[in-house]
Design an enzyme around this catalytic site. Structure first.
Site, PDB file in Angstrom:
ATOM      1  N   ARG A   1      24.780 -13.992  36.241  1.00 53.01           N
ATOM      2  CA  ARG A   1      23.599 -14.559  36.894  1.00 53.01           C
ATOM      3  C   ARG A   1      22.515 -14.827  35.858  1.00 53.01           C
ATOM      4  O   ARG A   1      22.335 -14.047  34.924  1.00 53.01           O
ATOM      5  CB  ARG A   1      23.055 -13.603  37.962  1.00 53.01           C
ATOM      6  CG  ARG A   1      24.011 -13.318  39.096  1.00 53.01           C
ATOM      7  CD  ARG A   1      23.386 -12.331  40.066  1.00 53.01           C
ATOM      8  NE  ARG A   1      24.367 -11.835  41.032  1.00 53.01           N
ATOM      9  CZ  ARG A   1      24.357 -10.607  41.528  1.00 53.01           C
ATOM     10  NH1 ARG A   1      23.416  -9.754  41.172  1.00 53.01           N
ATOM     11  NH2 ARG A   1      25.279 -10.236  42.399  1.00 53.01           N
TER      12      ARG A   1
ATOM     13  N   ASP B   1      31.776  -9.149  30.591  1.00 52.43           N
ATOM     14  CA  ASP B   1      32.032  -7.729  30.390  1.00 52.43           C
ATOM     15  C   ASP B   1      31.320  -7.291  29.109  1.00 52.43           C
ATOM     16  O   ASP B   1      31.642  -7.774  28.015  1.00 52.43           O
ATOM     17  CB  ASP B   1      33.538  -7.473  30.289  1.00 52.43           C
ATOM     18  CG  ASP B   1      33.887  -5.994  30.230  1.00 52.43           C
ATOM     19  OD1 ASP B   1      33.243  -5.254  29.443  1.00 52.43           O
ATOM     20  OD2 ASP B   1      34.796  -5.570  30.944  1.00 52.43           O
TER      21      ASP B   1
ATOM     22  N   ASN C   1      31.851   1.059  52.398  1.00 55.35           N
ATOM     23  CA  ASN C   1      31.226  -0.139  51.828  1.00 55.35           C
ATOM     24  C   ASN C   1      32.223  -1.269  52.018  1.00 55.35           C
ATOM     25  O   ASN C   1      33.147  -1.441  51.221  1.00 55.35           O
ATOM     26  CB  ASN C   1      30.900   0.079  50.348  1.00 55.35           C
ATOM     27  CG  ASN C   1      30.230  -1.133  49.719  1.00 55.35           C
ATOM     28  OD1 ASN C   1      30.029  -2.163  50.360  1.00 55.35           O
ATOM     29  ND2 ASN C   1      29.896  -1.018  48.448  1.00 55.35           N
TER      30      ASN C   1
ATOM     31  N   GLU D   1      25.631   6.151  44.376  1.00 57.85           N
ATOM     32  CA  GLU D   1      25.164   5.481  45.583  1.00 57.85           C
ATOM     33  C   GLU D   1      25.874   6.001  46.828  1.00 57.85           C
ATOM     34  O   GLU D   1      25.267   6.090  47.900  1.00 57.85           O
ATOM     35  CB  GLU D   1      25.350   3.969  45.440  1.00 57.85           C
ATOM     36  CG  GLU D   1      24.465   3.358  44.366  1.00 57.85           C
ATOM     37  CD  GLU D   1      24.800   1.912  44.073  1.00 57.85           C
ATOM     38  OE1 GLU D   1      24.182   1.035  44.698  1.00 57.85           O
ATOM     39  OE2 GLU D   1      25.678   1.666  43.215  1.00 57.85           O
TER      40      GLU D   1
ATOM     41  N   ASN E   1      26.998  -5.251  36.096  1.00 56.24           N
ATOM     42  CA  ASN E   1      27.209  -6.701  36.123  1.00 56.24           C
ATOM     43  C   ASN E   1      26.051  -7.379  36.842  1.00 56.24           C
ATOM     44  O   ASN E   1      25.624  -8.472  36.493  1.00 56.24           O
ATOM     45  CB  ASN E   1      28.533  -7.034  36.798  1.00 56.24           C
ATOM     46  CG  ASN E   1      28.971  -8.452  36.487  1.00 56.24           C
ATOM     47  OD1 ASN E   1      28.919  -8.900  35.338  1.00 56.24           O
ATOM     48  ND2 ASN E   1      29.382  -9.185  37.502  1.00 56.24           N
TER      49      ASN E   1
ATOM     50  N   LYS F   1      35.595  -0.028  50.289  1.00 56.46           N
ATOM     51  CA  LYS F   1      35.441   1.111  49.390  1.00 56.46           C
ATOM     52  C   LYS F   1      34.965   2.289  50.221  1.00 56.46           C
ATOM     53  O   LYS F   1      34.138   2.125  51.119  1.00 56.46           O
ATOM     54  CB  LYS F   1      34.422   0.779  48.295  1.00 56.46           C
ATOM     55  CG  LYS F   1      34.282   1.851  47.220  1.00 56.46           C
ATOM     56  CD  LYS F   1      33.275   1.404  46.159  1.00 56.46           C
ATOM     57  CE  LYS F   1      33.122   2.456  45.075  1.00 56.46           C
ATOM     58  NZ  LYS F   1      32.104   2.071  44.064  1.00 56.46           N
TER      59      LYS F   1
ATOM     60  N   ARG G   1      27.131   1.172  53.943  1.00 62.08           N
ATOM     61  CA  ARG G   1      26.255   0.415  53.045  1.00 62.08           C
ATOM     62  C   ARG G   1      26.033  -0.971  53.637  1.00 62.08           C
ATOM     63  O   ARG G   1      26.983  -1.678  53.980  1.00 62.08           O
ATOM     64  CB  ARG G   1      26.884   0.278  51.668  1.00 62.08           C
ATOM     65  CG  ARG G   1      25.965  -0.464  50.705  1.00 62.08           C
ATOM     66  CD  ARG G   1      26.707  -1.172  49.613  1.00 62.08           C
ATOM     67  NE  ARG G   1      25.784  -1.889  48.716  1.00 62.08           N
ATOM     68  CZ  ARG G   1      26.153  -2.860  47.919  1.00 62.08           C
ATOM     69  NH1 ARG G   1      27.411  -3.252  47.883  1.00 62.08           N
ATOM     70  NH2 ARG G   1      25.268  -3.469  47.142  1.00 62.08           N
TER      71      ARG G   1
ATOM     72  N   GLY H   1      23.956   0.771  31.735  1.00 61.16           N
ATOM     73  CA  GLY H   1      22.858   1.673  31.394  1.00 61.16           C
ATOM     74  C   GLY H   1      23.328   3.052  30.990  1.00 61.16           C
ATOM     75  O   GLY H   1      22.743   3.692  30.098  1.00 61.16           O
ATOM     76  N   GLU H   2      24.411   3.529  31.599  1.00 61.10           N
ATOM     77  CA  GLU H   2      24.912   4.870  31.316  1.00 61.10           C
ATOM     78  C   GLU H   2      25.807   4.924  30.084  1.00 61.10           C
ATOM     79  O   GLU H   2      25.990   5.999  29.501  1.00 61.10           O
ATOM     80  CB  GLU H   2      25.710   5.387  32.520  1.00 61.10           C
ATOM     81  CG  GLU H   2      24.882   5.583  33.786  1.00 61.10           C
ATOM     82  CD  GLU H   2      25.752   5.824  35.018  1.00 61.10           C
ATOM     83  OE1 GLU H   2      26.856   6.394  34.848  1.00 61.10           O
ATOM     84  OE2 GLU H   2      25.348   5.445  36.119  1.00 61.10           O
ATOM     85  N   ASN H   3      26.373   3.781  29.676  1.00 60.69           N
ATOM     86  CA  ASN H   3      27.444   3.818  28.679  1.00 60.69           C
ATOM     87  C   ASN H   3      27.222   2.954  27.449  1.00 60.69           C
ATOM     88  O   ASN H   3      28.130   2.841  26.624  1.00 60.69           O
ATOM     89  CB  ASN H   3      28.760   3.386  29.349  1.00 60.69           C
ATOM     90  CG  ASN H   3      29.190   4.334  30.445  1.00 60.69           C
ATOM     91  OD1 ASN H   3      29.486   5.494  30.181  1.00 60.69           O
ATOM     92  ND2 ASN H   3      29.192   3.856  31.684  1.00 60.69           N
TER      93      ASN H   3
ATOM     94  N   HIS I   1      19.634  -3.058  45.046  1.00 56.55           N
ATOM     95  CA  HIS I   1      20.004  -1.828  44.324  1.00 56.55           C
ATOM     96  C   HIS I   1      19.114  -0.653  44.734  1.00 56.55           C
ATOM     97  O   HIS I   1      19.012   0.343  44.015  1.00 56.55           O
ATOM     98  CB  HIS I   1      19.910  -2.005  42.798  1.00 56.55           C
ATOM     99  CG  HIS I   1      20.895  -2.964  42.219  1.00 56.55           C
ATOM    100  ND1 HIS I   1      20.604  -3.732  41.112  1.00 56.55           N
ATOM    101  CD2 HIS I   1      22.149  -3.287  42.584  1.00 56.55           C
ATOM    102  CE1 HIS I   1      21.648  -4.491  40.821  1.00 56.55           C
ATOM    103  NE2 HIS I   1      22.595  -4.232  41.701  1.00 56.55           N
TER     104      HIS I   1
ATOM    105  N   HIS J   1      18.716  -0.160  36.602  1.00 57.05           N
ATOM    106  CA  HIS J   1      20.104  -0.172  37.070  1.00 57.05           C
ATOM    107  C   HIS J   1      20.785  -1.353  36.381  1.00 57.05           C
ATOM    108  O   HIS J   1      20.542  -2.511  36.726  1.00 57.05           O
ATOM    109  CB  HIS J   1      20.169  -0.331  38.594  1.00 57.05           C
ATOM    110  CG  HIS J   1      21.574  -0.403  39.111  1.00 57.05           C
ATOM    111  ND1 HIS J   1      22.199   0.663  39.724  1.00 57.05           N
ATOM    112  CD2 HIS J   1      22.483  -1.413  39.097  1.00 57.05           C
ATOM    113  CE1 HIS J   1      23.422   0.308  40.071  1.00 57.05           C
ATOM    114  NE2 HIS J   1      23.618  -0.944  39.693  1.00 57.05           N
ATOM    115  N   LEU J   2      21.626  -1.047  35.393  1.00 56.71           N
ATOM    116  CA  LEU J   2      22.229  -2.078  34.561  1.00 56.71           C
ATOM    117  C   LEU J   2      23.741  -2.062  34.718  1.00 56.71           C
ATOM    118  O   LEU J   2      24.427  -1.147  34.266  1.00 56.71           O
ATOM    119  CB  LEU J   2      21.857  -1.866  33.089  1.00 56.71           C
ATOM    120  CG  LEU J   2      20.350  -1.769  32.789  1.00 56.71           C
ATOM    121  CD1 LEU J   2      20.127  -1.479  31.307  1.00 56.71           C
ATOM    122  CD2 LEU J   2      19.629  -3.035  33.210  1.00 56.71           C
TER     123      LEU J   2
END
Length: 403
Positions: free
Chosen positions: A239, A280, A7, A382, A209, A14, A89, A330-332, A178, A206-207
């Site tokens: 955004r 954040d 990526n 991903e 930043n 990455k 990607r 979303g996960e945390n 996404h 998909h949550l």
């Protein structure tokens, strides 16, 4: 079979190297601040602790040289010919790509053509692709597009109510983003539910930043919140998401702001950051707990806008098998999940407070017992999805060339 996933950003690369026999990660890392004196390389080798190195990385060529030297030094890739392929990607494929593509000159031309739709991303992806081709001669390269999953949107969902020639001549339409993440968690959700993906209806959130929500009908995206650019849709870290488009003209007239200044304002100074000065979500929660009213408002706005999209996509789909939370937030973030699902029993949805606090990993069902709708928290991957799609692309290519 080993597949390397890249990526490439404008100042970073990455990467993850997968052993596809068991889909395990052999090494994963990121080279950052390419072109600066402070360039660095961080990586995890299997389950080992993270290693951080300062490097001389003046460009993507040197960055990829460092990457391959590291793979060799760590013993995970002794010869580049061990690679079955490299999966790249690519954020934007326009209308050209609805699936991964084996990279050739025509694919590179297509990615180049849609640079005006993704000026911050596609040029960097092309740099990574072209450098990978130079440094791994005869290794197949596969492009996996964030927009591809959303190419199944019907025309009444992807078209804007604007003059036809803006679409036909200039590509003004909704593309969505996404897609790699939404596709991955959709597959994981269907597997958890014990249903074929082709018979599964989902709302996936998909949550992070950046944030987006997708309506998935029988395994295909039929609507999504992001549009021609990632600016449309949900309120995000910095955004604005959905706003009255006439605000643009008002700001230009009253504050004498240029188009570039307004674009920067909407993308980098709005959303949660615009409301409370912070993007954040962890910091925003701490501020709210300390009594900051702006932080409390940012959280309320963020959750409210997600909830509106959930309701809209219930109306679009009619039948929903599961609501899926993924991404860093979303996960945390149990508070946010609870807010998004509160007072939604009309849709057969209610979450268990205890399960919501500590959902199982990598896929947890946080629904109350006896409720009709599953609410799932699924860790997105991903990079693995790119590797899987790249492998499928190679196998399809091999089938096509058989006599």
């Amino acid at each position: 079979m080993k597949i390397l996933v890249l990526n490439a950003g404008s100042s970073s690369v990455k990467y993850s190297l997968f052993d596809m026999s068991d889909r395990s990660v052999l090494i994963a890392g990121i080279i950052e601040r390419i072109g600066e004196d402070s360039a660095s390389h961080r990586y995890n080798l299997g389950k080992a602790d993270q290693v951080k190195l300062d490097i001389a990385g003046r460009n993507h060529q040197q960055a990829l040289q460092v990457l391959f030297q590291t793979l060799s030094a760590c013993g995970v890739l002794n010869d580049r010919r061990e690679l079955a392929c490299i999966g790249h990607r690519v954020v934007h494929g326009g209308e050209y790509f609805c699936e991964p593509a084996l990279i050739d000159e025509q694919v590179i031309e297509r990615i180049t053509e849609v640079i005006p739709l993704a000026p911050l991303h596609n040029p960097a992806h092309l740099q990574g692709i072209q450098e990978a081709i130079r440094q791994t001669e005869n290794v197949p390269q596969v492009a996996v597009f964030d927009t591809a999953f959303h190419q199944t949107l019907p025309d009444y969902a992807f078209r804007y109510p604007l003059p036809n020639d803006l679409y036909t001549q200039h590509g003004v339409r909704r593309y969505g983003f996404h897609g790699t993440s939404h596709r991955y968690v959709a597959g994981q959700a269907a597997h958890y539910l014990g249903k074929p993906l082709s018979e599964t209806n989902l709302i996936t959130l998909h949550l992070g930043n950046g944030a987006s929500v997708t309506a998935i009908e029988n395994g295909e995206s039929i609507d999504t919140s992001m549009g021609m650019t990632p600016l449309e849709g949900l309120m995000m870290g910095s955004r604005c998401g959905d706003i009255d488009p006439a605000i643009h003209f008002y700001l230009g007239r009253t504050l004498n702001l240029s188009n570039a200044a307004i674009e920067a304002l909407f993308n980098r100074e709005s959303g949660c950051k615009g409301i409370c000065g912070e993007n954040d979500m962890r910091a925003i929660h701490r501020m709210a707990e300390a009594g900051d009213d702006h932080a409390r408002l940012a959280l309320a706005m963020y959750a409210y806008r997600i909830k509106k999209y959930i309701g809209a996509y219930f109306a679009v789909l009619g039948r929903v098998d599961a609501l899926v939370f993924t991404g860093g937030i979303g996960e945390n973030d149990p508070w946010l999940r609870e807010q998004c699902c509160r007072d939604m029993t009309l849709f057969g949805m209610a979450i268990d407070p205890q399960k919501n606090q500590t959902p199982s990993r990598p896929c947890g069902n946080i629904s109350q017992s006896g409720t009709r709708l599953a609410v799932l928290v699924i860790a997105t991957d991903e990079e693995l999805e790119i590797a899987v799609q790249a492998q499928e692309c190679l196998e399809k290519q091999k089938r096509q060339v058989k006599p």
